[in-house]
Design a protein around this motif. Sequence first.
Motif, PDB file in Angstrom:
ATOM      1  N   PRO A 162      52.280  -5.369  40.254  1.00  0.00           N
ATOM      2  CA  PRO A 162      51.767  -4.125  40.845  1.00  0.00           C
ATOM      3  C   PRO A 162      51.757  -4.128  42.366  1.00  0.00           C
ATOM      4  CG  PRO A 162      50.369  -4.830  39.025  1.00  0.00           C
ATOM      5  CD  PRO A 162      51.313  -5.961  39.297  1.00  0.00           C
ATOM      6  N   GLY A 163      51.604  -5.312  42.976  1.00  0.00           N
ATOM      7  CA  GLY A 163      51.488  -5.381  44.427  1.00  0.00           C
ATOM      8  C   GLY A 163      52.675  -6.016  45.114  1.00  0.00           C
ATOM      9  N   GLY A 164      53.864  -5.880  44.559  1.00  0.00           N
ATOM     10  CA  GLY A 164      55.036  -6.480  45.169  1.00  0.00           C
ATOM     11  C   GLY A 164      55.317  -5.911  46.553  1.00  0.00           C
ATOM     12  N   LEU A 165      55.742  -6.781  47.473  1.00  0.00           N
ATOM     13  CA  LEU A 165      56.087  -6.385  48.835  1.00  0.00           C
ATOM     14  C   LEU A 165      57.497  -6.847  49.179  1.00  0.00           C
ATOM     15  CD1 LEU A 165      52.831  -7.347  50.804  1.00  0.00           C
ATOM     16  CD2 LEU A 165      53.552  -5.048  50.130  1.00  0.00           C
ATOM     17  N   SER A 166      58.167  -6.066  50.024  1.00  0.00           N
ATOM     18  CA  SER A 166      59.453  -6.461  50.584  1.00  0.00           C
ATOM     19  C   SER A 166      59.365  -6.396  52.106  1.00  0.00           C
ATOM     20  CB  SER A 166      60.573  -5.540  50.084  1.00  0.00           C
ATOM     21  OG  SER A 166      60.772  -5.711  48.697  1.00  0.00           O
ATOM     22  N   PHE A 167      60.211  -7.180  52.767  1.00  0.00           N
ATOM     23  CA  PHE A 167      60.154  -7.336  54.213  1.00  0.00           C
ATOM     24  C   PHE A 167      61.532  -7.052  54.814  1.00  0.00           C
ATOM     25  CE2 PHE A 167      56.974  -9.927  52.210  1.00  0.00           C
ATOM     26  CZ  PHE A 167      55.830  -9.710  52.969  1.00  0.00           C
ATOM     27  N   LEU A 168      61.591  -6.067  55.700  1.00  0.00           N
ATOM     28  CA  LEU A 168      62.850  -5.653  56.320  1.00  0.00           C
ATOM     29  C   LEU A 168      62.926  -6.164  57.750  1.00  0.00           C
ATOM     30  CD1 LEU A 168      65.488  -4.010  56.263  1.00  0.00           C
ATOM     31  CD2 LEU A 168      64.149  -2.035  57.041  1.00  0.00           C
ATOM     32  N   ASP A 169      63.922  -6.991  58.001  1.00  0.00           N
ATOM     33  CA  ASP A 169      64.195  -7.538  59.326  1.00  0.00           C
ATOM     34  C   ASP A 169      65.367  -6.758  59.911  1.00  0.00           C
ATOM     35  OD1 ASP A 169      64.820  -9.020  61.563  1.00  0.00           O
ATOM     36  OD2 ASP A 169      65.491 -10.798  60.451  1.00  0.00           O
ATOM     37  N   ARG A 170      65.057  -5.756  60.714  1.00  0.00           N
ATOM     38  CA  ARG A 170      66.107  -4.885  61.241  1.00  0.00           C
ATOM     39  C   ARG A 170      67.008  -5.614  62.233  1.00  0.00           C
ATOM     40  NH1 ARG A 170      65.003   0.938  60.607  1.00  0.00           N
ATOM     41  NH2 ARG A 170      63.117   1.186  59.385  1.00  0.00           N
ATOM     42  N   ARG A 171      66.463  -6.593  62.963  1.00  0.00           N
ATOM     43  CA  ARG A 171      67.287  -7.279  63.953  1.00  0.00           C
ATOM     44  C   ARG A 171      68.459  -7.996  63.297  1.00  0.00           C
ATOM     45  NH1 ARG A 171      65.479 -12.592  67.180  1.00  0.00           N
ATOM     46  NH2 ARG A 171      66.576 -13.525  65.406  1.00  0.00           N
ATOM     47  N   GLU A 172      68.187  -8.731  62.238  1.00  0.00           N
ATOM     48  CA  GLU A 172      69.250  -9.469  61.551  1.00  0.00           C
ATOM     49  C   GLU A 172      69.826  -8.697  60.373  1.00  0.00           C
ATOM     50  OE1 GLU A 172      70.575 -12.254  62.735  1.00  0.00           O
ATOM     51  OE2 GLU A 172      69.166 -12.009  64.405  1.00  0.00           O
ATOM     52  N   ARG A 173      69.299  -7.487  60.116  1.00  0.00           N
ATOM     53  CA  ARG A 173      69.789  -6.604  59.059  1.00  0.00           C
ATOM     54  C   ARG A 173      69.743  -7.279  57.686  1.00  0.00           C
ATOM     55  NH1 ARG A 173      71.836  -1.937  60.193  1.00  0.00           N
ATOM     56  NH2 ARG A 173      73.157  -1.960  58.318  1.00  0.00           N
ATOM     57  N   ILE A 174      68.554  -7.845  57.391  1.00  0.00           N
ATOM     58  CA  ILE A 174      68.312  -8.497  56.105  1.00  0.00           C
ATOM     59  C   ILE A 174      67.016  -7.940  55.517  1.00  0.00           C
ATOM     60  CG2 ILE A 174      67.865 -10.684  54.920  1.00  0.00           C
ATOM     61  CD1 ILE A 174      69.316 -12.115  57.167  1.00  0.00           C
ATOM     62  N   ILE A 175      67.005  -7.724  54.207  1.00  0.00           N
ATOM     63  CA  ILE A 175      65.770  -7.380  53.515  1.00  0.00           C
ATOM     64  C   ILE A 175      65.439  -8.509  52.537  1.00  0.00           C
ATOM     65  CG2 ILE A 175      66.862  -6.044  51.646  1.00  0.00           C
ATOM     66  CD1 ILE A 175      64.418  -4.123  51.889  1.00  0.00           C
ATOM     67  N   PHE A 176      64.159  -8.862  52.484  1.00  0.00           N
ATOM     68  CA  PHE A 176      63.673  -9.918  51.606  1.00  0.00           C
ATOM     69  C   PHE A 176      62.790  -9.252  50.551  1.00  0.00           C
ATOM     70  CE2 PHE A 176      64.389 -11.614  55.825  1.00  0.00           C
ATOM     71  CZ  PHE A 176      65.178 -12.730  55.582  1.00  0.00           C
ATOM     72  N   THR A 177      63.235  -9.247  49.292  1.00  0.00           N
ATOM     73  CA  THR A 177      62.590  -8.424  48.275  1.00  0.00           C
ATOM     74  C   THR A 177      61.837  -9.216  47.213  1.00  0.00           C
ATOM     75  OG1 THR A 177      64.726  -8.340  47.118  1.00  0.00           O
ATOM     76  CG2 THR A 177      64.174  -6.481  48.556  1.00  0.00           C
ATOM     77  N   GLY A 178      61.695 -10.529  47.382  1.00  0.00           N
ATOM     78  CA  GLY A 178      60.953 -11.300  46.395  1.00  0.00           C
ATOM     79  C   GLY A 178      61.567 -11.142  45.016  1.00  0.00           C
ATOM     80  N   ASP A 179      60.722 -10.859  44.022  1.00  0.00           N
ATOM     81  CA  ASP A 179      61.204 -10.634  42.659  1.00  0.00           C
ATOM     82  C   ASP A 179      61.127  -9.156  42.279  1.00  0.00           C
ATOM     83  OD1 ASP A 179      61.434 -13.351  42.608  1.00  0.00           O
ATOM     84  OD2 ASP A 179      59.808 -13.702  41.184  1.00  0.00           O
ATOM     85  N   ALA A 180      60.964  -8.289  43.269  1.00  0.00           N
ATOM     86  CA  ALA A 180      60.692  -6.878  42.991  1.00  0.00           C
ATOM     87  C   ALA A 180      61.801  -6.213  42.203  1.00  0.00           C
ATOM     88  CB  ALA A 180      60.469  -6.120  44.302  1.00  0.00           C
ATOM     89  N   CYS A 181      63.043  -6.517  42.518  1.00  0.00           N
ATOM     90  CA  CYS A 181      64.180  -5.847  41.867  1.00  0.00           C
ATOM     91  C   CYS A 181      65.385  -6.765  41.990  1.00  0.00           C
ATOM     92  CB  CYS A 181      64.441  -4.492  42.516  1.00  0.00           C
ATOM     93  SG  CYS A 181      65.749  -3.532  41.730  1.00  0.00           S
ATOM     94  N   ASN A 182      65.436  -7.781  41.129  1.00  0.00           N
ATOM     95  CA  ASN A 182      66.574  -8.683  41.170  1.00  0.00           C
ATOM     96  C   ASN A 182      67.387  -8.574  39.890  1.00  0.00           C
ATOM     97  OD1 ASN A 182      65.243 -10.336  39.250  1.00  0.00           O
ATOM     98  ND2 ASN A 182      64.297 -11.561  40.866  1.00  0.00           N
ATOM     99  N   MET A 183      68.395  -9.412  39.748  1.00  0.00           N
ATOM    100  CA  MET A 183      69.331  -9.267  38.630  1.00  0.00           C
ATOM    101  C   MET A 183      68.708  -9.563  37.271  1.00  0.00           C
ATOM    102  SD  MET A 183      69.500 -12.209  40.423  1.00  0.00           S
ATOM    103  CE  MET A 183      70.761 -11.840  41.628  1.00  0.00           C
ATOM    104  N   ASN A 184      67.540 -10.182  37.256  1.00  0.00           N
ATOM    105  CA  ASN A 184      66.798 -10.405  36.018  1.00  0.00           C
ATOM    106  C   ASN A 184      65.327 -10.118  36.307  1.00  0.00           C
ATOM    107  OD1 ASN A 184      66.037 -11.157  33.404  1.00  0.00           O
ATOM    108  ND2 ASN A 184      65.854 -13.314  33.962  1.00  0.00           N
ATOM    109  N   THR A 185      64.986  -8.840  36.379  1.00  0.00           N
ATOM    110  CA  THR A 185      63.634  -8.450  36.765  1.00  0.00           C
ATOM    111  C   THR A 185      62.700  -8.584  35.560  1.00  0.00           C
ATOM    112  OG1 THR A 185      64.443  -6.945  38.472  1.00  0.00           O
ATOM    113  CG2 THR A 185      62.199  -6.594  37.678  1.00  0.00           C
TER     114      THR A 185
END
Length: 283
Positions: A155-178
């Motif tokens: 319920p409380g999943g967070l993702s982190f967007l690093d605009r400088r390096e143009r990378i998003i870190f999404t944890g397990d929120a939406c991966n190939m085996n969610t």
Amino acid sequence: MPIKTPIITEIAYQTWCINEFGMDAMFLLEGTEKALLIDCGTGLFHLPALVRSLTGKPLVVALTHGHVDHAGGAFQFPQVYLHPDDVPMLDTVTDVSRRGYAAALLAQCDGLFAVTEADVLPRSGHTEYLPLREGDTIQLGDREVAVYETPGHTPGGLSFLDRRERIIFTGDACNMNTLMALGGMGSGNDRPKASISDLLATARKIEALHPHYDRNYNGHIGYAAMVDARPMLEGLTRDAIRLCEDLLSGAVVGQEVQNPFSGTCLLARNNTMQIQYSPEQVR
């Protein structure tokens, strides 16, 4: 020869992926003033010492979510940020659950790593958990990391967007085996579970952010015996959107499977995406 130390890969300038013996992937981002550690792993080694070997900057620690394989090592830090909705999960992050998770994952590693569940560090000390929500930003000096709420896996999943390096870190929120049927991992699954609609909204949000990132790293890059540090496939979030829409419309119904962490659940898949869920989550 079995690997004795975590695998560290520099994936961008001042940006490292820390593979905790196939258990999970943590990420360390350094700016001119501070550094950010995303996730704390299961706790099989002294994480603060490893971080100090990479950066001497003051450290901010934040969790993508509250499951044992991402929050298990949080006790090694005085303050850790996470979404308030995942705080109730932290009472399931015990030495017993951490050792159980380590044993389950290491069984899939074919002896690649020279660690066992007995190497899980015992919890000690006190950690203050601080709230982190969408709209917050983490300032590292010349580097700003934006926080987005991405529920689904929890319920409380967070993702982190690093605009400088143009990378998003999404944890397990939406991966190939969610995995959505987990609830409170290790607690009899009695914690609230997110819905397919939550995951659909998350997939749409991550896809809408695509103009701001080129790579999407989840929390299990280098899973089990795989030691690569590649980002997820570019079209995965679009496949996730379609699969969620098909589940909600009834066009797709998952097949019953056994998951080692959640027991009996349903599995649905298309192209690059699969979701493991409980029937009551189709809403």
